[in-house]
Design a protein around this motif. Structure first.
Motif, PDB file in Angstrom:
ATOM      1  N   ILE A   3      29.491 -35.950 -13.770  1.00 26.73           N
ATOM      2  CA  ILE A   3      28.441 -35.419 -12.903  1.00 26.73           C
ATOM      3  C   ILE A   3      27.449 -34.615 -13.731  1.00 26.73           C
ATOM      4  N   LYS A   4      26.172 -34.952 -13.542  1.00 30.60           N
ATOM      5  CA  LYS A   4      25.101 -34.290 -14.272  1.00 30.60           C
ATOM      6  C   LYS A   4      24.716 -32.955 -13.627  1.00 30.60           C
ATOM      7  N   GLU A   5      24.622 -32.943 -12.307  1.00 30.45           N
ATOM      8  CA  GLU A   5      24.184 -31.742 -11.601  1.00 30.45           C
ATOM      9  C   GLU A   5      24.645 -31.801 -10.150  1.00 30.45           C
ATOM     10  N   VAL A   6      24.932 -30.629  -9.581  1.00 29.45           N
ATOM     11  CA  VAL A   6      25.342 -30.524  -8.181  1.00 29.45           C
ATOM     12  C   VAL A   6      24.368 -29.595  -7.470  1.00 29.45           C
ATOM     13  N   TYR A   7      23.964 -30.002  -6.271  1.00 31.37           N
ATOM     14  CA  TYR A   7      23.044 -29.206  -5.461  1.00 31.37           C
ATOM     15  C   TYR A   7      23.771 -28.774  -4.187  1.00 31.37           C
ATOM     16  N   GLU A  52      17.066 -42.025  -9.585  1.00 28.87           N
ATOM     17  CA  GLU A  52      18.063 -43.076  -9.364  1.00 28.87           C
ATOM     18  C   GLU A  52      19.494 -42.620  -9.590  1.00 28.87           C
ATOM     19  N   SER A  53      19.684 -41.392 -10.033  1.00 26.94           N
ATOM     20  CA  SER A  53      21.054 -40.893 -10.227  1.00 26.94           C
ATOM     21  C   SER A  53      21.520 -40.012  -9.067  1.00 26.94           C
ATOM     22  N   VAL A  74      24.894 -38.393 -10.752  1.00 29.77           N
ATOM     23  CA  VAL A  74      25.877 -38.932 -11.689  1.00 29.77           C
ATOM     24  C   VAL A  74      25.199 -39.157 -13.030  1.00 29.77           C
ATOM     25  N   LYS A  75      25.998 -39.242 -14.057  1.00 27.77           N
ATOM     26  CA  LYS A  75      25.460 -39.568 -15.378  1.00 27.77           C
ATOM     27  C   LYS A  75      25.209 -41.070 -15.423  1.00 27.77           C
ATOM     28  N   GLY A  76      23.949 -41.433 -15.462  1.00 29.72           N
ATOM     29  CA  GLY A  76      23.572 -42.846 -15.423  1.00 29.72           C
ATOM     30  C   GLY A  76      22.458 -43.057 -14.427  1.00 29.72           C
TER      31      GLY A  76
END
Length: 385
Positions: free
Chosen positions: A272-276, A358-359, A305-307
């Motif tokens: 996971i890249k970031e959570v809001y 898109e992620s 997500v990463k991607g």
């Protein structure tokens, strides 16, 4: 009475049979000899496109939950938005709203210019909205308490003051917060709208909307426009919302508890890249949300997500319990891809600024055992390289 009690008993129904549950009045016409009979609020009760007893039971509860003087129930959330706006706007009006708002609301606002309304779109931060209001006094402003899908928290109290100082009318879409977290009318807002399809009915099986106002004359004017537009909710649908609303207090609190646990889990996941989520202490909106929402932070968690699209596709295809589908607020956990769904109508020039790419995914956390939701996410995230 408390809001949980209002959700159950706020319809004020009493009949000669002693029925505990308000009945469904499916009759289209009602008896009329010269003058029509009047409903409890003094409107003609002669035709169900205009007024219906079952709908009134629901409206009385809605008004109490949002601390308004009265309410109108509509056949979906966009019917509430369009009825409210068409009632208030006129040629020459200025309509202010943030770029990050429900996409169909934004689409309506951007296409209403053919009637001589000037739409002003701003970034969704409180300061941006305040500047727009100051630059265009005598405007109508539509905001969401929590933005969709990035979960920004708007300082409604501050915008109420700015709106009043600039002779403007503030309308708040309180769908994501619900009256369990926040009641805008208590803080000086004139009109509140809901997609009652979501947490109010709470079961992913009915379309409904609501308008609540702090002024009887506003409701009377909007009632006339609901009658003209034909946007009233149907009696059977109103009954189903009445059934769902009884458990809203319990449901929303459980949604919030589960969402907090999911946000914590996702914040520590390597894929996971970031959570809001405003409940997270690292969220820039945590302090404001804590002040506004009584220690609850909502049932929606958005994350990246990463991607990109293909990684998202692999993730979504691997979910078993969580259903990839639009909407939110029901018992089932639902996940959606904003860039091709709710956020699709947002102009491209804003999407990058808003962080919608898109992620990004938006998860409506349901009422399942939270461990099962976590396990489902964990198994699906393993499919991302």
């Amino acid at each position: 009475m408390g809001k949980a009690t209002d959700s159950i008993h706020g319809h004020d129904h009493v009949d000669e049979y002693g029925s505990v549950v308000p009945p469904i009045y499916l009759s289209t016409p009602f008896r009329q000899i010269i003058e029509a009979n009047l409903s409890d609020r003094g409107f003609d009760l002669k035709y169900s496109r205009e007024e219906n007893p079952t709908v009134r039971y629901l409206e009385r509860i809605l008004a109490k939950l949002e601390d308004g003087v009265d309410a109108l129930a509509t056949n979906n959330g966009m019917a509430a938005v369009s009825t409210a706006l068409i009632s208030i706007l006129k040629s020459g009006s200025r309509l202010i709203l943030p770029a990050e708002i429900y996409g169909t609301t934004l689409g309506l606002a951007l296409n209403i210019d053919k009637f001589g309304v000037r739409t002003i779109v701003t970034m969704p931060e409180t300061e941006d909205l305040a500047e727009a209001i100051k630059s265009a006094p005598n405007s109508i402003i539509v905001i969401e308490t929590l933005t969709n899908p990035m979960l920004r928290v708007i300082d409604v109290d501050y915008l109420v003051k700015v709106s009043k100082d600039n002779d403007s009318l503030l309308i708040v879409d309180n769908t994501m917060a619900t009256p369990i977290l926040y009641r805008p009318i208590e803080h000086g807002v004139s009109v509140v709208i809901h997609s009652a399809t979501k947490y109010i009915s709470g079961h992913n099986d009915i379309l409904a909307g609501a308008i609540v106002a702090n002024n009887t004359s506003v409701i009377e004017e909007m009632w006339q426009w609901r009658r003209r537009l034909g946007t009233i909710i149907q009696p059977l649908d109103a009954y189903l919302v009445l059934r769902g609303i009884k458990t809203m207090d319990l449901r929303v609190k459980k949604h919030c508890d589960n969402a907090m646990a999911i946000a914590d889990y996702l914040s520590n996941h390597s894929k996971i890249k970031e959570v809001y989520y405003p409940g997270l202490k690292q969220s820039p909106y945590h302090g404001l949300a804590s002040r506004m929402f009584n220690g609850l932070y909502g049932g929606i968690v958005s994350f990246k997500v990463k991607g990109g699209k293909e990684e998202v596709r692999a993730f979504l295809n691997s979910l078993k319990i969580i259903k990839p589908a639009p909407s939110f607020g029901g018992p089932e956990s639902l996940i959606m891809y904003p860039i091709t769904s709710a956020a699709q109508p947002i102009p491209e020039e804003y999407k990058a600024k808003l962080g919608i790419d898109e992620s990004l995914l938006r998860l409506s956390v349901g009422l399942e055992d939270v461990e099962d939701i976590v396990n489902d996410l964990d198994n699906a995230l393993k499919q991302i390289p």
